[in-house]
Design a protein around this motif. Structure first.
Motif, PDB file in Angstrom:
ATOM      1  N   GLY A   1     -16.684 -23.338  10.106  1.00 42.04           N
ATOM      2  CA  GLY A   1     -16.045 -22.943  11.351  1.00 42.04           C
ATOM      3  C   GLY A   1     -16.926 -22.152  12.292  1.00 42.04           C
ATOM      4  N   HIS A   2     -17.915 -21.405  11.735  1.00 43.75           N
ATOM      5  CA  HIS A   2     -18.619 -20.444  12.570  1.00 43.75           C
ATOM      6  C   HIS A   2     -20.145 -20.484  12.438  1.00 43.75           C
ATOM      7  CE1 HIS A   2     -14.655 -18.830  13.368  1.00 43.75           C
ATOM      8  NE2 HIS A   2     -14.444 -18.799  12.063  1.00 43.75           N
TER       9      HIS A   2
ATOM     10  N   GLY B   1      -1.474 -17.217  14.045  1.00 39.80           N
ATOM     11  CA  GLY B   1      -1.960 -18.577  14.126  1.00 39.80           C
ATOM     12  C   GLY B   1      -3.314 -18.595  14.795  1.00 39.80           C
ATOM     13  N   GLN B   2      -3.964 -19.747  14.751  1.00 39.14           N
ATOM     14  CA  GLN B   2      -5.287 -19.913  15.347  1.00 39.14           C
ATOM     15  C   GLN B   2      -5.173 -20.932  16.481  1.00 39.14           C
ATOM     16  OE1 GLN B   2      -6.698 -20.493  11.078  1.00 39.14           O
ATOM     17  NE2 GLN B   2      -8.614 -19.824  12.056  1.00 39.14           N
ATOM     18  N   VAL B   3      -5.465 -20.473  17.695  1.00 43.83           N
ATOM     19  CA  VAL B   3      -5.328 -21.293  18.893  1.00 43.83           C
ATOM     20  C   VAL B   3      -6.680 -21.900  19.247  1.00 43.83           C
ATOM     21  CG1 VAL B   3      -4.802 -21.292  21.353  1.00 43.83           C
ATOM     22  CG2 VAL B   3      -3.412 -19.929  19.780  1.00 43.83           C
ATOM     23  N   ARG B   4      -6.688 -23.192  19.505  1.00 38.97           N
ATOM     24  CA  ARG B   4      -7.909 -23.859  19.951  1.00 38.97           C
ATOM     25  C   ARG B   4      -7.752 -24.188  21.436  1.00 38.97           C
ATOM     26  NH1 ARG B   4     -12.029 -25.389  17.127  1.00 38.97           N
ATOM     27  NH2 ARG B   4     -10.893 -25.170  15.167  1.00 38.97           N
TER      28      ARG B   4
ATOM     29  N   ALA C   1      -9.872 -12.763  17.785  1.00 42.01           N
ATOM     30  CA  ALA C   1     -11.251 -12.920  17.330  1.00 42.01           C
ATOM     31  C   ALA C   1     -11.414 -14.345  16.834  1.00 42.01           C
ATOM     32  CB  ALA C   1     -11.580 -11.931  16.210  1.00 42.01           C
ATOM     33  N   PRO C   2     -12.624 -14.859  16.815  1.00 45.48           N
ATOM     34  CA  PRO C   2     -12.829 -16.176  16.208  1.00 45.48           C
ATOM     35  C   PRO C   2     -12.454 -16.200  14.736  1.00 45.48           C
ATOM     36  CG  PRO C   2     -14.693 -15.584  17.588  1.00 45.48           C
ATOM     37  CD  PRO C   2     -13.849 -14.360  17.465  1.00 45.48           C
ATOM     38  N   SER C   3     -12.574 -15.043  14.056  1.00 51.55           N
ATOM     39  CA  SER C   3     -12.173 -14.944  12.652  1.00 51.55           C
ATOM     40  C   SER C   3     -11.957 -13.483  12.314  1.00 51.55           C
ATOM     41  CB  SER C   3     -13.240 -15.534  11.733  1.00 51.55           C
ATOM     42  OG  SER C   3     -12.911 -15.298  10.366  1.00 51.55           O
ATOM     43  N   HIS C   4     -11.008 -13.230  11.403  1.00 53.92           N
ATOM     44  CA  HIS C   4     -10.788 -11.889  10.878  1.00 53.92           C
ATOM     45  C   HIS C   4     -11.201 -11.787   9.412  1.00 53.92           C
ATOM     46  CE1 HIS C   4      -8.385 -11.415  14.560  1.00 53.92           C
ATOM     47  NE2 HIS C   4      -8.519 -10.123  14.376  1.00 53.92           N
TER      48      HIS C   4
ATOM     49  N   GLY D   1     -12.793 -25.887  23.037  1.00 54.60           N
ATOM     50  CA  GLY D   1     -13.040 -26.051  21.615  1.00 54.60           C
ATOM     51  C   GLY D   1     -13.161 -24.745  20.854  1.00 54.60           C
ATOM     52  N   GLN D   2     -12.986 -23.616  21.536  1.00 49.58           N
ATOM     53  CA  GLN D   2     -13.057 -22.320  20.868  1.00 49.58           C
ATOM     54  C   GLN D   2     -11.771 -22.051  20.096  1.00 49.58           C
ATOM     55  OE1 GLN D   2     -13.532 -20.012  24.441  1.00 49.58           O
ATOM     56  NE2 GLN D   2     -15.749 -19.857  24.190  1.00 49.58           N
ATOM     57  N   SER D   3     -11.915 -21.462  18.920  1.00 52.58           N
ATOM     58  CA  SER D   3     -10.761 -21.083  18.112  1.00 52.58           C
ATOM     59  C   SER D   3     -10.574 -19.579  18.183  1.00 52.58           C
ATOM     60  CB  SER D   3     -10.952 -21.516  16.657  1.00 52.58           C
ATOM     61  OG  SER D   3      -9.833 -21.149  15.874  1.00 52.58           O
TER      62      SER D   3
END
Length: 480
Positions: free
Chosen positions: A209-210, A98-101, A178-181, A105-107
């Motif tokens: 998103g980035h 899952g993606q935690v915020r 990571a912010p994204s994979h 405000g960081q994901s």
């Protein structure tokens, strides 16, 4: 600070249309237990240390009992592996839990490695082994300590399960962040399978998103590609400057955000060898240390091809042509810092190149040399043949004098960029050997030492010595 159950999940990737992956329930270990925790990564989730001591922590992150809001998801991607295109790879032993915020405000992606089989496992068991999990756990944090963009490591989870590779090994799970994979290979999958609408959807997902400054902007996809090139060029310049070899720079191991991703058979230079090959499986040296800039540009060309439905060939070519000057300029800037030079001069490239030639001839220890160079009169002893180095050192001292360099001030600045501690393979192997016997204290000790690799601390001075005889030529492969 929130409790574990109060983590705010915003699973934007799992909400993408069908075709971006598969929803898969992770498979927990028998008798799963937390064997090492990274407090720095825990703070990114704004969780208190006591939350990690609760049994629910391992249950949630190890696949036993997902938290409310988790949507475990295996991401699909393709990639060029050792230069050969493989059309369907994906998270074969990993899951995006899952993606935690967080409150800032960081994901943060919570990405579980070793959670069991997925549709992309290609007949494998979907597990990870302890040795490779420890290496990635430690190296992600070592790179972060060095100031190099990287995935982070939250924790290691052990359990009573054996894993079959070349031999029977101890299994483990790693939770990385990571912010994204998303990878270069994610775009390649949709492009080469002619799902061009998904290429556009993925690009806008990543941009929104980035790269929010590009969101909705005209020409955003070409500008996005150019920024990925810049980030990647700067990343690889940092690798080269610190003496880090990734070992397996397949396009599916390249982060779209310019992070160091997928630590497998990596290695920090001990003896300076430009053609150093850290991956035992790399028989032709495709991913040798001195080939990393060239391979990065090749991989970026593959990404550019995957984006050609979103930009013109001229735009792609113009962007790709910025890689070499961006890499070279940033690398030279980093080397000036390592040498303690304040001024930018035309002869700097030759000064650095000649130094590397002397270092390669003598096979001096890369990290120890640059750390000691703050006192240039003391490093000559590292060279068996002093003639060539002494001639270079005379040029170097003259350059410093022409800048009005003050020795004490320069040494202080140089010690802020030349690490005293890096994660050498023998250090990782020592921690692995003890962990395989049930003792994770060396893992935790290394984690603490590598958080601040620039400050000399007496309790960690053993990590500055030359590798022991058994650790000089350790074999590391892609097997994990």
């Amino acid at each position: 600070m929130p409790a574990l159950e109060q983590l705010r999940f915003d699973n934007t990737y799992a909400r993408l249309p069908p075709g971006f992956g598969a929803r898969v329930a992770p498979r927990a270990f028998p008798n799963a237990r937390l064997v090492s925790l990274n407090p720095a990564a825990l703070r990114l989730l704004e969780l208190a240390p006591e939350e990690a001591r609760r049994p629910e922590f391992v249950e949630a992150l190890g696949g036993g009992r997902p938290l409310p809001g988790m949507e475990p998801f295996a991401m699909v991607y393709a990639g060029h592996q050792f230069g050969v295109y493989v059309p369907r790879l994906g998270d074969g032993r990993a899951l995006l839990l899952g993606q935690v915020r967080n409150g800032a405000g960081q994901s943060w992606d919570l990405h579980l490695k070793g959670g069991g089989p997925t549709p992309f496992s290609r007949g494998g068991d979907g597990r990870a082994v302890l040795r490779s999990s420890i290496r990635e756990y430690l190296c992600g944090e070592a790179m972060h300590g060095l100031g190099i963009p990287t995935t982070r490591a939250l924790c290691l989870i052990g359990g009573d399960e054996r894993v079959y590779r070349e031999e029977v090994e101890t299994g483990a799970m790693l939770v990385r962040m990571a912010p994204s994979h998303v990878r270069f290979g994610t775009f390649e999958f949709f492009h080469h399978s002619e799902q061009h609408e998904h290429v556009a959807l993925l690009a806008d997902h990543v941009i929104d998103g980035h790269f929010p400054h590009l969101s909705g902007a005209p020409g955003r996809h070409a500008r996005f590609y150019a920024e990925v090139i810049e980030r990647t060029a700067r990343l690889v310049a940092q690798w080269q400057a610190v003496g880090f070899a990734h070992g397996v720079m397949n396009t599916d191991n390249m982060s779209i955000l310019g992070l160091t991703l997928d630590y497998g058979p990596f290695g920090f230079l001990d003896e300076f060898e430009p053609g150093f090959i850290c991956n035992h499986s790399d028989h032709r040296g495709r991913y040798a240390f001195n080939q990393q800039p060239r391979i990065a540009m090749w991989n970026l060309a593959c990404l550019g091809e995957a984006l050609l439905t979103l930009m013109s060939e001229d735009e792609a070519r113009a962007a790709l042509n910025t890689f070499e000057p961006t890499f070279s300029a940033h690398f030279l800037t980093l080397m000036r810092q390592k040498l303690g030079l304040r001024e930018v001069r035309e002869e700097d490239r030759a000064l650095v190149g000649d130094l590397f030639a002397r270092m390669a001839e003598a096979r001096v220890d890369y990290t120890r040399f640059f750390r000691a160079l703050g006192q240039p009169d003391t490093v000559g002893a590292m060279f068996a043949d002093r003639t060539g180095f002494d001639a270079w050192a005379e040029r170097y001292r003259a350059r410093l004098a022409s800048e009005g360099s003050v020795d004490a001030e320069r040494r202080t600045l140089m010690e802020r960029v030349n690490p005293r501690y890096v994660l050498r393979n023998w250090m990782a192997q020592s921690a692995i050997t003890r962990a395989q016997e049930g003792d994770f204290s060396e893992v935790d000790r290394l984690l603490t030492a590598l958080e601040d690799p620039f400050t000399q601390r007496p309790e960690y001075e053993e990590y500055t010595t030359e590798p022991p005889a058994w650790g000089r030529h350790l074999v590391v492969s892609c097997s994990s």
